[in-house]
Design an enzyme around this catalytic site. Structure first.
Site, PDB file in Angstrom:
ATOM      1  N   LEU A  20      -0.423  -8.385  12.234  1.00  0.00           N
ATOM      2  CA  LEU A  20       0.498  -9.507  12.101  1.00  0.00           C
ATOM      3  C   LEU A  20       1.941  -9.054  11.973  1.00  0.00           C
ATOM      4  O   LEU A  20       2.858  -9.689  12.482  1.00  0.00           O
ATOM      5  CB  LEU A  20       0.137 -10.347  10.858  1.00  0.00           C
ATOM      6  CG  LEU A  20      -1.192 -11.091  10.875  1.00  0.00           C
ATOM      7  CD1 LEU A  20      -1.469 -11.701   9.506  1.00  0.00           C
ATOM      8  CD2 LEU A  20      -1.181 -12.179  11.940  1.00  0.00           C
ATOM      9  N   GLU A  22       4.619  -5.401  10.633  1.00  0.00           N
ATOM     10  CA  GLU A  22       4.735  -4.025  10.144  1.00  0.00           C
ATOM     11  C   GLU A  22       6.052  -3.890   9.404  1.00  0.00           C
ATOM     12  O   GLU A  22       7.099  -4.285   9.911  1.00  0.00           O
ATOM     13  CB  GLU A  22       4.676  -3.026  11.303  1.00  0.00           C
ATOM     14  CG  GLU A  22       4.613  -1.580  10.857  1.00  0.00           C
ATOM     15  CD  GLU A  22       4.217  -0.632  11.986  1.00  0.00           C
ATOM     16  OE1 GLU A  22       4.196   0.584  11.747  1.00  0.00           O
ATOM     17  OE2 GLU A  22       3.929  -1.110  13.101  1.00  0.00           O
ATOM     18  N   GLY A  23       5.998  -3.383   8.177  1.00  0.00           N
ATOM     19  CA  GLY A  23       7.195  -3.272   7.359  1.00  0.00           C
ATOM     20  C   GLY A  23       7.411  -1.873   6.843  1.00  0.00           C
ATOM     21  O   GLY A  23       6.770  -0.913   7.275  1.00  0.00           O
ATOM     22  N   PHE A  25       6.600  -0.540   4.106  1.00  0.00           N
ATOM     23  CA  PHE A  25       5.558   0.077   3.289  1.00  0.00           C
ATOM     24  C   PHE A  25       4.156  -0.079   3.832  1.00  0.00           C
ATOM     25  O   PHE A  25       3.189   0.229   3.146  1.00  0.00           O
ATOM     26  CB  PHE A  25       5.611  -0.486   1.869  1.00  0.00           C
ATOM     27  CG  PHE A  25       6.957  -0.317   1.236  1.00  0.00           C
ATOM     28  CD1 PHE A  25       7.452   0.943   0.974  1.00  0.00           C
ATOM     29  CD2 PHE A  25       7.731  -1.415   0.922  1.00  0.00           C
ATOM     30  CE1 PHE A  25       8.700   1.108   0.415  1.00  0.00           C
ATOM     31  CE2 PHE A  25       8.982  -1.256   0.360  1.00  0.00           C
ATOM     32  CZ  PHE A  25       9.466   0.007   0.105  1.00  0.00           C
ATOM     33  N   GLY A  26       4.014  -0.555   5.043  1.00  0.00           N
ATOM     34  CA  GLY A  26       2.672  -0.675   5.588  1.00  0.00           C
ATOM     35  C   GLY A  26       2.566  -1.728   6.661  1.00  0.00           C
ATOM     36  O   GLY A  26       3.562  -2.302   7.111  1.00  0.00           O
ATOM     37  N   VAL A  28       0.532  -5.286   8.074  1.00  0.00           N
ATOM     38  CA  VAL A  28      -0.214  -6.478   7.676  1.00  0.00           C
ATOM     39  C   VAL A  28      -1.155  -6.878   8.809  1.00  0.00           C
ATOM     40  O   VAL A  28      -0.748  -6.968   9.967  1.00  0.00           O
ATOM     41  CB  VAL A  28       0.738  -7.650   7.355  1.00  0.00           C
ATOM     42  CG1 VAL A  28      -0.060  -8.869   6.914  1.00  0.00           C
ATOM     43  CG2 VAL A  28       1.726  -7.255   6.264  1.00  0.00           C
ATOM     44  N   ASP A 151      13.285  -6.003  -1.583  1.00  0.00           N
ATOM     45  CA  ASP A 151      13.168  -6.012  -0.120  1.00  0.00           C
ATOM     46  C   ASP A 151      13.228  -7.442   0.426  1.00  0.00           C
ATOM     47  O   ASP A 151      12.427  -7.825   1.274  1.00  0.00           O
ATOM     48  CB  ASP A 151      11.877  -5.321   0.310  1.00  0.00           C
ATOM     49  CG  ASP A 151      11.922  -4.854   1.771  1.00  0.00           C
ATOM     50  OD1 ASP A 151      13.036  -4.720   2.325  1.00  0.00           O
ATOM     51  OD2 ASP A 151      10.846  -4.621   2.356  1.00  0.00           O
TER      52      ASP A 151
END
Length: 302
Positions: A20, A22-23, A25-26, A28, A151
């Site tokens: 869904l 991507e940020g 820290f990981g 989704v 963030d």
């Protein structure tokens, strides 16, 4: 606390088709339960400085207890070590690799970024103003329990079916713990383009770090203009352009179809947004003052 195999099953083993977002820290993924219910599963990356084992579980349970209309609800988690073959100094060894996952409600309408900048239908002002007020209410709640988000950006605001905004990823800053969040500038936590300058250059963290990012969110939502984070870490040019271009005359031209009350709301949001992005953090308003102003109060910004 559910086993890793469960999360693999509902995300089709974390397949690309289920991705869904991507940020920092990981990634989704969309998880689909046996009854068809959809949830969002965030697989934390190896660069996420989260505590280990018992501390992780305790912090997540604390976060799961938080309930607010404008904060995404955390509904599950996983923190499990699995043995994997990895390369180390040219040799292959068996090591315990910890997978950390956070699961929260899946909001199909998507992020504020998507709805502001990626869909053909332009949001009307009433919806934008409702979103701004909702984000501020969510941040008021988080700051009230001493959580600094770290963030805030359009990607981390999700909208439900009634366009009610919900802050997501609020837990990561809590998970870092106080020691880890006070990092030096080489390890700044946050998203390029939304980072408060005192944090970026001096590693200083406070509630006013969030207020800076909130200001950019308010300015983007009000103007419909996109901050270009790839160019500047603290959006200097974007702020300069808004300060220069969004005069009373420009607001009246852009929102010519709206009545006097709406125009006053737009003007107020521009003023609040610009106060929030002051270089000196002491000049930025508190979230309490921002909420008061949005609700019709006239508190001085401090």
């Amino acid at each position: 606390d559910l086993p890793l195999d469960f999360w693999k099953k509902i995300t089709n083993d974390f397949s690309d088709e289920r991705k869904l977002d991507e940020g920092a820290f990981g990634i989704v993924y969309k998880g689909i339960m046996e009854d068809g219910e959809e949830i969002a599963v965030k697989k934390l990356g190896e660069n996420s400085p989260v505590p280990r084992d018992k501390d992780f579980n305790n912090e997540v349970l604390n976060i799961m207890a938080l309930k607010h209309e404008n904060v995404v609800e955390l509904v599950g988690y996983c923190h499990e070590a699995q043995k994997k073959v990895v390369q180390n100094n040219g040799r292959y060894i068996v090591a315990d690799i910890v997978e950390s996952l956070l699961c929260y409600e899946h909001l199909r309408k998507g992020s504020l970024k998507k709805n502001l900048f990626e869909v053909p239908d332009k949001m009307d002002w009433d919806t934008r103003f409702k979103i701004i007020k909702g984000i501020c209410q969510g941040l008021l709640f988080l700051h009230g329990i001493n959580i600094v988000h770290m963030d805030l950006k359009p990607e981390n605001i999700l909208l439900d079916d009634n366009t009610v905004p919900k802050i997501v990823d609020f837990g990561l800053s809590r998970l870092f713990g106080q020691e880890q969040t006070r990092m030096n500038t080489q390890n700044v936590v946050g998203s390029y383009g939304y980072i408060a300058p005192e944090y970026l250059y001096r590693g200083e963290i406070s509630n006013k770090s969030d207020i800076f990012s909130l200001g950019l969110l308010i300015l983007e939502t009000t103007t419909g203009e996109k901050n270009c984070p790839s160019k500047e870490p603290s959006a200097e040019q974007f702020i300069k352009n808004v300060r220069k271009n969004w005069t009373d005359e420009h607001i009246m031209r852009q929102y010519s179809d709206y009545d006097k009350e709406c125009l006053q709301q737009v003007k107020k949001c521009i003023e609040i947004g610009l106060e929030c992005v002051e270089i000196e953090r002491q000049k930025r308003p508190s979230i309490e003052k921002i909420v008061d102003k949005l609700n019709g109060g006239y508190s001085s910004a401090s």
